[in-house]
Design a protein around this motif. Structure first.
Motif, PDB file in Angstrom:
ATOM      1  N   ASN A 182      -1.912  -7.355   4.643  1.00 39.09           N
ATOM      2  CA  ASN A 182      -2.897  -6.576   5.391  1.00 39.09           C
ATOM      3  C   ASN A 182      -4.101  -6.364   4.475  1.00 39.09           C
ATOM      4  O   ASN A 182      -4.156  -5.407   3.706  1.00 39.09           O
ATOM      5  CB  ASN A 182      -2.299  -5.238   5.825  1.00 39.09           C
ATOM      6  CG  ASN A 182      -3.232  -4.458   6.741  1.00 39.09           C
ATOM      7  OD1 ASN A 182      -4.453  -4.612   6.688  1.00 39.09           O
ATOM      8  ND2 ASN A 182      -2.664  -3.608   7.578  1.00 39.09           N
ATOM      9  N   LYS A 183      -5.064  -7.281   4.555  1.00 40.14           N
ATOM     10  CA  LYS A 183      -6.188  -7.255   3.617  1.00 40.14           C
ATOM     11  C   LYS A 183      -7.069  -6.024   3.823  1.00 40.14           C
ATOM     12  O   LYS A 183      -7.652  -5.509   2.864  1.00 40.14           O
ATOM     13  CB  LYS A 183      -7.016  -8.537   3.756  1.00 40.14           C
ATOM     14  CG  LYS A 183      -6.253  -9.795   3.374  1.00 40.14           C
ATOM     15  CD  LYS A 183      -7.128 -11.027   3.372  1.00 40.14           C
ATOM     16  CE  LYS A 183      -7.983 -11.110   2.148  1.00 40.14           C
ATOM     17  NZ  LYS A 183      -8.673 -12.409   2.010  1.00 40.14           N
ATOM     18  N   LYS A 185      -8.894  -1.013   1.347  1.00 38.82           N
ATOM     19  CA  LYS A 185      -9.073   0.446   1.336  1.00 38.82           C
ATOM     20  C   LYS A 185      -8.368   1.067   0.138  1.00 38.82           C
ATOM     21  O   LYS A 185      -8.895   1.974  -0.510  1.00 38.82           O
ATOM     22  CB  LYS A 185      -8.528   1.045   2.637  1.00 38.82           C
ATOM     23  CG  LYS A 185      -9.387   0.778   3.862  1.00 38.82           C
ATOM     24  CD  LYS A 185      -8.784   1.450   5.090  1.00 38.82           C
ATOM     25  CE  LYS A 185      -9.650   1.233   6.322  1.00 38.82           C
ATOM     26  NZ  LYS A 185      -9.054   1.878   7.524  1.00 38.82           N
ATOM     27  N   LEU A 186      -7.164   0.579  -0.142  1.00 40.53           N
ATOM     28  CA  LEU A 186      -6.417   1.109  -1.287  1.00 40.53           C
ATOM     29  C   LEU A 186      -7.168   0.831  -2.587  1.00 40.53           C
ATOM     30  O   LEU A 186      -7.291   1.714  -3.449  1.00 40.53           O
ATOM     31  CB  LEU A 186      -5.023   0.484  -1.331  1.00 40.53           C
ATOM     32  CG  LEU A 186      -4.114   0.928  -2.485  1.00 40.53           C
ATOM     33  CD1 LEU A 186      -2.675   1.088  -2.008  1.00 40.53           C
ATOM     34  CD2 LEU A 186      -4.147  -0.067  -3.646  1.00 40.53           C
ATOM     35  N   ALA A 187      -7.667  -0.392  -2.738  1.00 38.70           N
ATOM     36  CA  ALA A 187      -8.369  -0.759  -3.969  1.00 38.70           C
ATOM     37  C   ALA A 187      -9.604   0.115  -4.179  1.00 38.70           C
ATOM     38  O   ALA A 187      -9.847   0.614  -5.287  1.00 38.70           O
ATOM     39  CB  ALA A 187      -8.754  -2.234  -3.925  1.00 38.70           C
ATOM     40  N   ILE A 233      -7.178 -13.859  -3.152  1.00 42.71           N
ATOM     41  CA  ILE A 233      -5.969 -13.045  -3.328  1.00 42.71           C
ATOM     42  C   ILE A 233      -4.702 -13.875  -3.141  1.00 42.71           C
ATOM     43  O   ILE A 233      -3.791 -13.847  -3.981  1.00 42.71           O
ATOM     44  CB  ILE A 233      -5.971 -11.843  -2.360  1.00 42.71           C
ATOM     45  CG1 ILE A 233      -7.042 -10.837  -2.782  1.00 42.71           C
ATOM     46  CG2 ILE A 233      -4.600 -11.157  -2.368  1.00 42.71           C
ATOM     47  CD1 ILE A 233      -7.138  -9.626  -1.880  1.00 42.71           C
ATOM     48  N   ARG A 234      -4.627 -14.613  -2.051  1.00 44.60           N
ATOM     49  CA  ARG A 234      -3.410 -15.404  -1.801  1.00 44.60           C
ATOM     50  C   ARG A 234      -3.213 -16.468  -2.879  1.00 44.60           C
ATOM     51  O   ARG A 234      -2.080 -16.732  -3.299  1.00 44.60           O
ATOM     52  CB  ARG A 234      -3.471 -16.045  -0.416  1.00 44.60           C
ATOM     53  CG  ARG A 234      -3.357 -15.033   0.719  1.00 44.60           C
ATOM     54  CD  ARG A 234      -3.181 -15.710   2.060  1.00 44.60           C
ATOM     55  NE  ARG A 234      -3.096 -14.739   3.130  1.00 44.60           N
ATOM     56  CZ  ARG A 234      -1.988 -14.092   3.477  1.00 44.60           C
ATOM     57  NH1 ARG A 234      -0.858 -14.335   2.824  1.00 44.60           N
ATOM     58  NH2 ARG A 234      -1.993 -13.221   4.464  1.00 44.60           N
ATOM     59  N   THR A 250       0.821  -1.225   0.000  1.00 43.97           N
ATOM     60  CA  THR A 250       0.000   0.000   0.000  1.00 43.97           C
ATOM     61  C   THR A 250       0.851   1.270   0.000  1.00 43.97           C
ATOM     62  O   THR A 250       0.652   2.171   0.811  1.00 43.97           O
ATOM     63  CB  THR A 250      -0.983   0.011   1.197  1.00 43.97           C
ATOM     64  OG1 THR A 250      -0.255  -0.038   2.428  1.00 43.97           O
ATOM     65  CG2 THR A 250      -1.948  -1.154   1.124  1.00 43.97           C
ATOM     66  N   LYS A 251       1.782   1.329  -0.946  1.00 44.60           N
ATOM     67  CA  LYS A 251       2.651   2.503  -1.077  1.00 44.60           C
ATOM     68  C   LYS A 251       1.999   3.504  -2.036  1.00 44.60           C
ATOM     69  O   LYS A 251       2.377   3.625  -3.202  1.00 44.60           O
ATOM     70  CB  LYS A 251       4.032   2.080  -1.584  1.00 44.60           C
ATOM     71  CG  LYS A 251       4.785   1.145  -0.648  1.00 44.60           C
ATOM     72  CD  LYS A 251       5.106   1.830   0.674  1.00 44.60           C
ATOM     73  CE  LYS A 251       5.938   0.940   1.579  1.00 44.60           C
ATOM     74  NZ  LYS A 251       6.243   1.587   2.875  1.00 44.60           N
TER      75      LYS A 251
END
Length: 314
Positions: free
Chosen positions: A208-209, A214-216, A192-193, A158-159
């Motif tokens: 960190n799902k 949140k990022l998505a 995802i995994r 999440t950069k």
């Protein structure tokens, strides 16, 4: 500092830019090794990126191009220590001059990509990684790297800032980021995994799902432009997060501090889940988690879902 650099510095300080360029061109004209001279000056000036050195670098490179255009001489590029070239590219030379440097010294695209790949496995917060990413963006090489080399690590950690650097306000790259996020959230994010392991050989990840979700959603809201058909999984993810929020509103708010009526709450739920079996399944799952059997029965009836269409755990 050499006499040439001192003279150039003085002329540039007095804003006699053309005189400085003419002086540098004359130096390259009479030099027996103009490429070596330029390279040594670049090494020296790149030790410190102060304003004076930046002006000198700009003057020398600009002058060298003019000299090459005007010169009738055919001078082969000499062999220069590869370690020194690598050091300039990867550590010292200001990025704004790298394209000119590569053109002058005939650094091939393949060679540059090889050098950059030595840096992209550094920690994402390290100066070396950030320099590599900025060089990649400067040369517009983002798509020369596979997702697991650059973009996926940035997304999974999440950069945000570095993702924005990567996209460089280019619609093609913004779409590429959305496509990758949408792919990761196939099946509501439950795979995802599996996707990371099978498709990208990324395993044993401390994921960190919550932060990733949140990022998505953030990028979907900023860049998605409501293209639901193009990015269906991101659209669904946003609705899932909204449903989770509404569940928290209903089941965790103090009755005396209630901010939403039951009627308004029901209307919002209906608007979100109507006609979408995946979202209605998720909503019912949330209700089951709250042990609200009455609500589960009500919404199953409202949805008019035949029993065989419901998840087996209902």
């Amino acid at each position: 500092m050499s006499s040439l650099l001192s003279d150039l510095s003085q002329k540039l300080h007095l804003h006699n830019d053309q005189e400085a360029i003419d002086l540098a061109i004359n130096h390259f004209n009479i030099s027996h090794q103009p490429y070596n001279d330029l390279f040594e000056y670049l090494l020296l000036l790149s030790e410190s990126n102060n304003n004076n050195n930046m002006n000198l670098l700009n003057c020398l490179i600009h002058s060298f191009f003019q000299w090459k255009t005007q010169s009738n001489k055919t001078i082969a590029i000499p062999h220069i220590d590869e370690n020194l070239i690598s050091d300039l590219i990867l550590k010292k030379l200001p990025i704004k001059f790298l394209q000119d440097f590569c053109e002058i010294f005939k650094i091939s695209k393949d060679n540059l990509l090889f050098l950059l790949r030595t840096l992209i496995f550094y920690p994402l917060n390290s100066p070396s990684y950030k320099r590599a990413l900025n060089i990649i963006v400067k040369f517009n090489y983002q798509l020369e790297f596979s997702p697991d080399e650059i973009l996926l690590p940035l997304i999974l950690q999440t950069k945000d800032h570095l993702i924005h650097v990567y996209m460089d306000k280019k619609p093609q790259l913004e779409g590429y980021v959305l496509e990758l996020l949408d792919y990761l959230y196939e099946g509501g994010g439950k795979k995802i995994r599996e996707i990371l392991s099978n498709q990208f050989n990324i395993r044993n990840l401390n994921l960190n799902k919550k932060a990733l979700g949140k990022l998505a959603v953030r990028y979907w809201n900023i860049l998605g432009n409501e293209q639901t058909e193009k990015y269906p999984n991101l659209s669904t993810l946003q609705h899932r997060r909204t449903l989770s929020y509404l569940i928290n509103v209903k089941y965790f708010e103090n009755i005396e501090e209630k901010t939403m009526s039951d009627e308004a709450w029901n209307e919002l739920i209906e608007e979100i889940i109507l006609g979408n079996n995946d979202l209605s399944d998720y909503f019912i799952e949330l209700l089951v988690d709250k042990d609200d059997i009455v609500a589960v029965r009500y919404w199953i009836a409202w949805l008019n879902r035949p029993e065989y269409t419901l998840p087996p755990w209902v």
